[in-house]
Motif scaffolding. Structure first.
Motif, PDB file in Angstrom:
ATOM      1  N   UNK A   4     -77.056  49.585 -67.414  1.00 26.36           N
ATOM      2  CA  UNK A   4     -76.319  48.770 -68.384  1.00 26.36           C
ATOM      3  C   UNK A   4     -75.376  47.866 -67.621  1.00 26.36           C
ATOM      4  N   UNK A   5     -75.350  46.601 -67.991  1.00 30.17           N
ATOM      5  CA  UNK A   5     -74.440  45.684 -67.321  1.00 30.17           C
ATOM      6  C   UNK A   5     -73.834  44.723 -68.337  1.00 30.17           C
ATOM      7  N   UNK A   6     -72.814  44.039 -67.902  1.00 28.99           N
ATOM      8  CA  UNK A   6     -72.113  43.101 -68.775  1.00 28.99           C
ATOM      9  C   UNK A   6     -70.681  42.936 -68.324  1.00 28.99           C
ATOM     10  N   UNK A  39     -67.096  41.957 -64.477  1.00 27.44           N
ATOM     11  CA  UNK A  39     -68.512  42.317 -64.569  1.00 27.44           C
ATOM     12  C   UNK A  39     -68.675  43.774 -64.154  1.00 27.44           C
ATOM     13  N   UNK A  40     -69.516  44.511 -64.879  1.00 25.90           N
ATOM     14  CA  UNK A  40     -69.724  45.919 -64.553  1.00 25.90           C
ATOM     15  C   UNK A  40     -71.210  46.253 -64.541  1.00 25.90           C
ATOM     16  N   UNK A  45     -66.853  48.708 -62.391  1.00 20.31           N
ATOM     17  CA  UNK A  45     -66.512  47.370 -61.914  1.00 20.31           C
ATOM     18  C   UNK A  45     -65.843  47.484 -60.554  1.00 20.31           C
ATOM     19  N   UNK A  46     -65.993  46.452 -59.749  1.00 20.77           N
ATOM     20  CA  UNK A  46     -65.470  46.478 -58.389  1.00 20.77           C
ATOM     21  C   UNK A  46     -64.296  45.532 -58.184  1.00 20.77           C
ATOM     22  N   UNK A  47     -63.963  44.734 -59.190  1.00 23.77           N
ATOM     23  CA  UNK A  47     -62.800  43.844 -59.135  1.00 23.77           C
ATOM     24  C   UNK A  47     -62.066  43.918 -60.465  1.00 23.77           C
ATOM     25  N   UNK A  48     -60.878  43.326 -60.516  1.00 28.01           N
ATOM     26  CA  UNK A  48     -60.131  43.264 -61.772  1.00 28.01           C
ATOM     27  C   UNK A  48     -60.643  42.161 -62.691  1.00 28.01           C
ATOM     28  N   UNK A  49     -61.507  41.291 -62.144  1.00 27.68           N
ATOM     29  CA  UNK A  49     -62.133  40.269 -62.965  1.00 27.68           C
ATOM     30  C   UNK A  49     -61.246  39.066 -63.263  1.00 27.68           C
ATOM     31  N   UNK A  50     -61.764  38.232 -64.143  1.00 30.49           N
ATOM     32  CA  UNK A  50     -61.057  37.004 -64.524  1.00 30.49           C
ATOM     33  C   UNK A  50     -59.803  37.339 -65.332  1.00 30.49           C
ATOM     34  N   UNK A  51     -58.721  36.672 -65.005  1.00 36.10           N
ATOM     35  CA  UNK A  51     -57.460  36.915 -65.701  1.00 36.10           C
ATOM     36  C   UNK A  51     -57.525  36.435 -67.139  1.00 36.10           C
TER      37      UNK A  51
END
Length: 263
Positions: A4-6, A39-40, A45-51
């Motif tokens: 599963x991703x998204x 993104x996971x 997830x490996x980053x905090x992603x978009x603010x």
């Protein structure tokens, strides 16, 4: 193995600051939280992603506030005693919050001297602050309800497929599938209504009662505040029951008649 991703929402604490809370109606410790969209893969997830923005949460009443961007140049990594936290993050709070602090003190010590405009401001401030908490809860509830509805529709579809495959069982299977899917929809809708009332009773009414009780707000003024907030698009003002709110405020006032909102 199913993959599963998204994208999912991420939350990471940045630190602590001292800030005025419109619900507690005093300076309290607040936690600053970064909100992102990352993104996971299988929800990892490996980053905090978009603010997306920031959330500021009062550590005393647990009321969160949404911020498009934070303007706090100073915050501490750990939660310090309030006096020290004020010195570290808001040493000028006496000047910056002079008006609301004076009004809050008046509400605690001389509530009968408050003007109608002052009561209106204090009550509306608490309601607006709690509206984000309510809307955040509702967005999560809607997502879970959508999954339940999808499962119900899937159950009805499965029954239809089986009815086509087994022609001799068609009437019974269609009826059974319809009953099961309809029951699931009714149950999930009923559970959502029950969950909404439980959340209001446990998390919204007590906080509003603590904030409202010292004001001794007349019913007409409460109705005016709620009407104005409904017109401004605040969903919380539309779901609150005035009778329940006044009853909760009266009950709180009876339990702590002389100690003010922070007893």
């Amino acid at each position: 193995m199913t993959i599963v991703w998204g994208y999912k929402q991420t939350r990471r604490g940045r630190g602590y600051i001292a800030e005025w809370c419109p619900v507690c109606r005093e300076m309290t410790a607040h936690k600053l939280i970064r909100m992102g969209s990352a993104f996971h893969i299988n929800y990892v997830n490996f980053t905090d992603g978009r603010l997306l923005g920031f959330e500021l949460r009062c550590e005393q009443c647990q009321t969160p506030y949404w911020l498009e961007e934070h303007h706090y140049p100073h915050f501490t990594a750990e939660r310090l005693p309030l006096d020290q936290l004020i010195r570290e993050t808001h040493p000028d709070y006496h000047q910056r919050f002079a008006q609301v602090l004076a009004l809050s003190q008046k509400a605690r010590t001389e509530p009968m001297q408050l003007t109608g405009e002052e009561r209106h401001f204090l009550m509306a401030s608490a309601l607006v602050a709690l509206s984000y908490k309510w809307e955040r809860h509702e967005s999560g509830t809607r997502a879970r309800l959508a999954l339940c509805w999808q499962a119900s529709i899937g159950l009805l579809f499965a029954g239809a497929v089986y009815a086509v495959a087994e022609a001799h069982a068609e009437p019974l299977t269609w009826t059974l599938a319809g009953i099961m899917a309809g029951s699931a929809l009714l149950i999930t809708t009923g559970l959502r209504r029950w969950a909404r009332q439980q959340y209001l009773r446990r998390h919204i009414y007590p906080a509003l009662a603590r904030s409202m009780a010292p004001l001794q707000l007349p019913v007409s003024e409460l109705q005016q505040v709620l009407r104005e907030l409904r017109e401004d698009g605040y969903e919380l003002a539309s779901v609150l029951d005035e009778t329940s709110l006044l009853h909760e405020a009266d009950r709180y006032l009876q339990l702590s008649p002389i100690h003010g909102i922070n007893a």
